[in-house]
Motif scaffolding. Structure first.
Motif, PDB file in Angstrom:
ATOM      1  N   VAL A 178       1.128  -1.301   0.281  1.00 33.13           N
ATOM      2  CA  VAL A 178      -0.079   0.212   0.044  1.00 33.13           C
ATOM      3  C   VAL A 178       0.641   0.959   0.154  1.00 33.13           C
ATOM      4  CG1 VAL A 178      -1.878   0.922   1.206  1.00 33.13           C
ATOM      5  CG2 VAL A 178      -1.378  -1.078   1.119  1.00 33.13           C
ATOM      6  N   VAL A 179       0.436   1.949  -1.115  1.00 32.26           N
ATOM      7  CA  VAL A 179       1.187   3.541  -0.916  1.00 32.26           C
ATOM      8  C   VAL A 179       0.959   4.726   0.212  1.00 32.26           C
ATOM      9  CG1 VAL A 179       1.827   5.590  -1.998  1.00 32.26           C
ATOM     10  CG2 VAL A 179       0.823   3.717  -3.520  1.00 32.26           C
ATOM     11  N   GLY A 180       2.085   4.440   1.077  1.00 33.27           N
ATOM     12  CA  GLY A 180       2.326   6.008   2.160  1.00 33.27           C
ATOM     13  C   GLY A 180       2.088   4.899   3.199  1.00 33.27           C
ATOM     14  N   TRP A 181       2.109   3.298   2.825  1.00 34.70           N
ATOM     15  CA  TRP A 181       1.961   3.056   4.118  1.00 34.70           C
ATOM     16  C   TRP A 181       3.094   1.708   4.492  1.00 34.70           C
ATOM     17  CZ3 TRP A 181      -1.911   3.818   8.513  1.00 34.70           C
ATOM     18  CH2 TRP A 181      -1.941   2.771   9.322  1.00 34.70           C
ATOM     19  N   PRO A 182       3.035   1.242   5.800  1.00 28.88           N
ATOM     20  CA  PRO A 182       3.091   1.976   7.195  1.00 28.88           C
ATOM     21  C   PRO A 182       3.599   3.186   7.392  1.00 28.88           C
ATOM     22  CG  PRO A 182       4.381   0.996   7.594  1.00 28.88           C
ATOM     23  CD  PRO A 182       3.765   0.134   6.145  1.00 28.88           C
ATOM     24  N   PRO A 183       3.181   4.015   7.430  1.00 31.93           N
ATOM     25  CA  PRO A 183       3.302   5.461   7.956  1.00 31.93           C
ATOM     26  C   PRO A 183       4.759   6.278   8.521  1.00 31.93           C
ATOM     27  CG  PRO A 183       1.648   5.659   9.782  1.00 31.93           C
ATOM     28  CD  PRO A 183       2.374   4.571   8.763  1.00 31.93           C
ATOM     29  N   ILE A 184       5.778   5.352   7.872  1.00 32.42           N
ATOM     30  CA  ILE A 184       7.020   6.210   8.386  1.00 32.42           C
ATOM     31  C   ILE A 184       7.148   6.766   7.177  1.00 32.42           C
ATOM     32  CG2 ILE A 184       9.752   4.896   8.659  1.00 32.42           C
ATOM     33  CD1 ILE A 184       7.940   2.387   8.790  1.00 32.42           C
ATOM     34  N   LYS A 185       8.084   7.507   7.679  1.00 30.94           N
ATOM     35  CA  LYS A 185       8.557   8.824   6.544  1.00 30.94           C
ATOM     36  C   LYS A 185       9.817   8.271   5.536  1.00 30.94           C
ATOM     37  CE  LYS A 185       9.131  13.258   9.184  1.00 30.94           C
ATOM     38  NZ  LYS A 185       9.558  14.363  10.171  1.00 30.94           N
ATOM     39  N   SER A 186       9.249   8.506   4.996  1.00 28.63           N
ATOM     40  CA  SER A 186      10.125   8.556   3.514  1.00 28.63           C
ATOM     41  C   SER A 186      11.921   8.649   3.639  1.00 28.63           C
ATOM     42  CB  SER A 186      10.298   8.938   2.218  1.00 28.63           C
ATOM     43  OG  SER A 186       9.662  10.423   2.276  1.00 28.63           O
ATOM     44  N   TRP A 187      12.458   9.612   4.767  1.00 26.86           N
ATOM     45  CA  TRP A 187      13.721   9.789   4.722  1.00 26.86           C
ATOM     46  C   TRP A 187      14.053   8.838   5.892  1.00 26.86           C
ATOM     47  CZ3 TRP A 187      17.329  10.148   7.934  1.00 26.86           C
ATOM     48  CH2 TRP A 187      18.333  10.576   8.158  1.00 26.86           C
ATOM     49  N   ARG A 188      13.137   8.212   6.184  1.00 27.38           N
ATOM     50  CA  ARG A 188      13.477   7.021   7.531  1.00 27.38           C
ATOM     51  C   ARG A 188      13.605   6.389   7.018  1.00 27.38           C
ATOM     52  NH1 ARG A 188      13.665   6.423  12.270  1.00 27.38           N
ATOM     53  NH2 ARG A 188      13.581   8.272  13.659  1.00 27.38           N
ATOM     54  N   LYS A 189      12.340   5.775   5.892  1.00 31.95           N
ATOM     55  CA  LYS A 189      12.579   5.017   5.260  1.00 31.95           C
ATOM     56  C   LYS A 189      14.256   4.403   4.321  1.00 31.95           C
ATOM     57  CE  LYS A 189       8.105   2.889   3.889  1.00 31.95           C
ATOM     58  NZ  LYS A 189       6.777   3.212   3.680  1.00 31.95           N
TER      59      LYS A 189
END
Lengths: 571, 227
Positions: free
Chosen positions: B107-118
């Motif tokens: 799922v796009v944008g899930w789980p809600p983790i900042k993309s920078w952190r990901k």
């Protein structure tokens, strides 16, 4: 009529620092409005499109510090396309042309260009502080301008920005005469750093209190920097990897021991667990510890470290700490107020923390008021217990990683669990929901969450009633963001005046239609209703019955923005 | 909206991982040492830094004390005339190569983790991962590049945006390809990372700044140097 001279009132207003209080003061009467606006130095603008730079400058000629936020919160999770907006350029240009003596600029989720940074660096003689959080669009060249031109720079704080790294020269651009640095954070930069320049800069900055390095700074350099700056209060390590039997490591141990003022520790993007013992001597003083990037650190090495941190107030860690590890936190960190547990293994089925860990924390840390917790299973019983143990929550964000997952014991939705939280925590201001949820949870939220200001909803609810409970009940609601939930036009349009009392509303993959959004836009000219649609169909499909993929609306005093890209349609 | 659980296949042969964070390297018996993984170092802008290609151990600086013989890759060497270098296929993010692992559909944008952190977590998960692709629609940010290793029949695809230096890229490639190799050779051979740029020329990776590189790279190939 004033019973006091203006100067007296101004002096009194000096003691009023909170922006909200200042706003209230300005509403009392014309005279107070005038005195307040001339004496206001700090302005916070939560949505850069709600007002224009010109009006800001007109009203607050004495402005010294400006905080601006751009993109909606869900942009953090890639839900907002690039180029949506949030450009700081027009603000800096307008301020540069004016007589505003800007000293501090704090930006969040904005697009910043090198040109803007260059202009900023040259336009304000007394510029002291630049804080960029989750911004993008600039390179290290822009940082070089700031370094080179801001003669009295005190703070350069870069948090989680997307920066194009063009080699490491920017640090060398701080002139020899620059000795005023108090805070330097470049942890988010990915490129190499001129280590010699860094050492010299730290050596000539006696006021340096906060230093956060990027992984390009190796451990031996860290040791040298600490020798030069034992007065540090806030440290972010660079690459924290070395051979623990080496001379360098021994030197690091002594260097760290001298840093008796360190209260806050972060970094560890690269970490060698066996090197953590060097930190033990300062653990007892720490109030904030951020190990949320320390992938290699778990088990005993992690818990042993935490056991030393008796004064910890804020802890950010990865879920590989496990429930047992959280138990150690609960028994060691009695002063804990904020806990964030991030997932370490996004693609695995690693059940690292569960409801048990959360319950242990709630039992051991009664001062807990802020939580961000990623887990793969949860129960209502646990949430009810947590609510009982910790009635002081201000921020409660729970993310059960699998959407719509029910209570792992009873298979029920989490309505009762979250209901207990909102009922018990009377001061709750921010709430993020997850797991299986029906309209019932929103009934509870509407009934009990009287102080709630921000609510995040995903994959929840059954019908429009859910959203209506919230809109009708939460009088202090400012930001509502909803994704993948079955709320439609009836909920959206029931009370259109409500949105003028809020900063913004985000709805994506819900049931609102184009027609519904158009109706709302017609009824409320003071709102900007944006439809964000990247598929090329948008222009051709004018069918009002079509569901809208992403809608973002916000109140504004300056009408529709002129910088929207093609995929944004402002109704 | 349904969540399709990703099927992360773990290959039985997978090495424990070239994990820079864990200095207790697993010395795999099956693995020998691959000396001189050729690539240029990553410290641009530093006048003291040599832009010449450095040996593998040099490139990893601090680690050399701890890991005298970094367990790298041994190739059994299957000469395989797969695709031609002159293949002018452009990179597209929709091209699917032969992959061992299952397609992931999250799922796009899930789980809600900042993309920078990901991105940061992903980048530092060297060797742990079953596949190196970002699974999220990155709204055009991802740049997928096909990676081939000489002698390996199966090509891989990576999102070059996840990496921020040649070093990080190389680390990932090592672990990615190590899984697919049988390791029973004793001789050490040299490898060079090459790439095809926008003009179609094949160049050695490492000479240009990273940011310029990711804008121009079309595909990658790890070639053996004999002699």
């Amino acid at each position: 009529m004033n019973y006091f001279l203006d100067e007296v009132l101004e002096h009194v207003f000096d003691f009023i620092t909170s922006n909200r209080d200042r706003n209230s003061v300005s509403l009392v009467c014309k005279s107070w409005y005038k005195i307040e606006r001339y004496s206001r130095q700090r302005v916070f603008i939560g949505n850069c499109y709600s007002i224009s730079p010109e009006r800001l400058i007109n009203r607050f000629p004495g402005l010294k510090s400006l905080t601006l936020k751009g993109k909606p919160h869900f942009a953090d999770f890639n839900l907002v396309p690039d180029d949506w907006g949030g450009f700081v350029c027009p603000w800096i240009e307008a301020l540069a042309k004016s007589r505003i003596g800007l000293e501090e600029l704090r930006l969040k989720r904005m697009v910043v260009s090198d040109e803007s940074l260059g202009l900023l660096s040259k336009s304000f003689v007394n510029f002291k502080s630049l804080v960029l959080v989750s911004c993008e669009g600039f390179t290290t060249d822009g940082l070089a301008s700031i370094a080179a031109n801001c003669r009295f720079l005190r703070e350069l704080d870069l948090q989680e920005n997307e920066v194009d790294d063009h080699r490491g020269h920017w640090l060398s651009c701080f002139p020899e005469s620059c000795t005023s640095l108090v805070s330097l954070n470049f942890a988010c930069l990915k490129g190499e750093i001129n280590l010699g320049a860094l050492e010299r800069l730290v050596a000539r900055s006696p006021n340096l209190k906060s230093l956060k390095l990027n992984p390009a700074v190796p451990l031996d350099i860290l040791q040298k920097l600490l020798m030069r700056a034992p007065q540090l209060v806030d440290l972010g390590t660079g690459s924290y990897v070395h051979d623990p039997s080496s001379e360098v490591y021994n030197k690091l141990k002594s260097a760290i021991q001298r840093c008796k003022s360190i209260r806050s520790l972060s970094g560890f993007l690269e970490v060698a667990p066996r090197c953590m013992s060097a930190i033990y001597p300062i653990c007892g003083n720490l109030t904030f510890l951020n190990l949320s990037y320390a992938q290699g650190l778990h088990g005993n090495k992690l818990t042993k470290l935490i056991q030393h941190c008796r004064k910890l107030q804020r802890l950010w860690i990865l879920d590989c700490i496990g429930d047992k590890g959280l138990g150690v936190v609960a028994s060691s960190c009695k002063e804990l107020q904020e806990l964030r547990v991030f997932p370490s293994d996004l693609f695995g089925a690693n059940y690292a923390v569960t409801e048990e860990g959360l319950v242990l924390i709630s039992a051991g840390c009664p001062k807990l008021n802020s939580l961000l917790y990623f887990c793969r299973q949860m129960t209502n019983a646990a949430l009810i217990t947590v609510a009982k143990n910790c009635p002081n929550f201000i921020r409660f964000r729970l993310c059960i990683i699998e959407p719509k997952k029910p209570d792992s014991v009873t298979n029920q939705p989490f309505d009762e669990g979250f209901g207990a939280i909102v009922q018990s925590c009377k001061g709750l201001k921010r709430l993020s929901l997850s797991g299986l949820l029906t309209d019932q949870v929103f009934l509870y939220i509407g009934m009990y969450a009287e102080q709630l200001e921000m609510l995040s909803i995903a994959f929840a609810g059954d019908s429009d009633k859910g959203m209506l409970y919230v809109l009708n009940g939460c009088k202090k609601l400012r930001k509502l963001e909803i994704r993948d939930s079955p709320f439609g036009n009836a909920a959206l349009l029931e009370d259109v005046g409500k949105y003028e009392t809020m900063r913004s509303l985000w709805m994506s993959s819900c049931k609102v239609t184009l027609g519904g959004c158009k109706t709302l836009a017609e009824k409320m000219p003071s709102l900007s209703v944006e439809i964000i649609d990247e598929s090329e169909q948008m222009e051709f499909s004018l069918d009002d019955r079509q569901k809208v993929d992403k809608m973002y609306l916000y109140r504004t005093l300056v009408g529709h923005r002129k910088d929207a890209p093609a995929f944004v349609w402002i109704l | 909206m349904e969540l399709q659980l990703d099927l992360a296949l773990s290959t039985p042969n997978m090495i424990k991982g070239f994990d820079l964070n864990n200095l207790g390297f697993d010395q795999q018996k099956e693995m020998g040492g691959l000396e001189d993984w050729n690539h240029a170092g990553g410290c641009f802008g530093d006048k003291d830094c040599l832009k010449n290609k450095r040996g593998f151990e040099q490139a990893f600086g601090n680690f050399t004390e701890e890991c005298k013989a970094i367990p790298l890759l041994l190739w059994s060497g299957h000469p395989n005339e797969e695709e031609d270098h002159k293949d002018q296929k452009k990179r597209t993010s929709s091209t699917i190569d032969d992959m061992n692992d299952a397609e992931e559909d999250q799922v796009v944008g899930w789980p809600p983790i900042k993309s920078w952190r990901k991105k940061t977590i992903h980048q530092h998960q060297v060797g742990r991962i079953e596949n190196n692709r970002t699974v999220e629609k990155d709204n055009g940010r991802s740049i997928y590049v096909k990676v081939k290793m000489e002698g390996v029949p199966i090509a891989r695809k990576i999102d070059i945006r996840l990496f921020h230096s040649y070093q990080a890229l190389t680390n990932s490639l090592i672990s990615m390809f190590a899984k697919h190799q049988k390791c029973n050779e004793d001789d050490y051979t040299r490898y060079t990372l090459t790439y095809q740029d926008k003009e179609g020329d094949w160049l050695i990776a490492g000479d240009i700044p990273w940011q310029t590189f990711i804008r121009s790279v079309q595909r990658l190939e790890i070639v053996r140097n004999s002699g």
